[in-house]
Scaffold this active site. Sequence first.
Site, PDB file in Angstrom:
ATOM      1  N   ARG A  11       0.837  -1.213   0.000  1.00 26.74           N
ATOM      2  CA  ARG A  11       0.000   0.000   0.000  1.00 26.74           C
ATOM      3  C   ARG A  11       0.869   1.259   0.000  1.00 26.74           C
ATOM      4  NH1 ARG A  11      -3.132  -2.311  -2.504  1.00 26.74           N
ATOM      5  NH2 ARG A  11      -4.764  -3.540  -1.578  1.00 26.74           N
ATOM      6  N   GLU A  69       1.984   1.607  -3.460  1.00 30.31           N
ATOM      7  CA  GLU A  69       0.860   2.119  -4.234  1.00 30.31           C
ATOM      8  C   GLU A  69       0.672   3.622  -4.003  1.00 30.31           C
ATOM      9  OE1 GLU A  69      -3.706   0.756  -5.013  1.00 30.31           O
ATOM     10  OE2 GLU A  69      -3.029   0.806  -2.924  1.00 30.31           O
ATOM     11  N   SER A  83      15.333  14.179   2.680  1.00 26.81           N
ATOM     12  CA  SER A  83      16.322  13.220   3.146  1.00 26.81           C
ATOM     13  C   SER A  83      15.655  12.018   3.800  1.00 26.81           C
ATOM     14  CB  SER A  83      17.261  13.886   4.149  1.00 26.81           C
ATOM     15  OG  SER A  83      18.146  12.925   4.695  1.00 26.81           O
TER      16      SER A  83
END
Length: 147
Positions: free
Chosen positions: A89, A92, A115
């Site tokens: 997820r 995604e 960073s």
Amino acid sequence: MVTKKEAAEAVRAAKARLGLTWAQLAEAVGRPVAWTTSALLGQQPMSAAEADAAVALLDLGDDVRQALLLQPTRGALEGAVPTDPTIYRFYEVLQVYGPTLKELIHEEFGDGIMSAINFRFGVERVPDPAGDRVVVTLDGKFLPYQW
């Protein structure tokens, strides 16, 4: 000596056997829960005092302690696209919102990156009438490109 990956497996097994939480381990180590979890899963090197506290609470041996002190090879995902549903997820989210995040960072800060070295993160549960929400905070220092 065990590897960092083997040490992480030993930590997870001991944590489950003893019924401990990551928050309890973080309190014993004296560091934030996100950092402690990352370190005990092999992604950060621990100081001797931090490793001592962790292995004492987890009732683990010196082989695990030694592994916790080592510099890690960062990046725990073994495949290009993660298959674990929780980790996927996040993949995604970056597939869908990555270009938007990039645009908004560049518009607000200029040409550079967030960073992942000078970095903090947190996970929080927030009650919601439609179902509890997972709030993930990514907090990285802005690093401008220097040409």
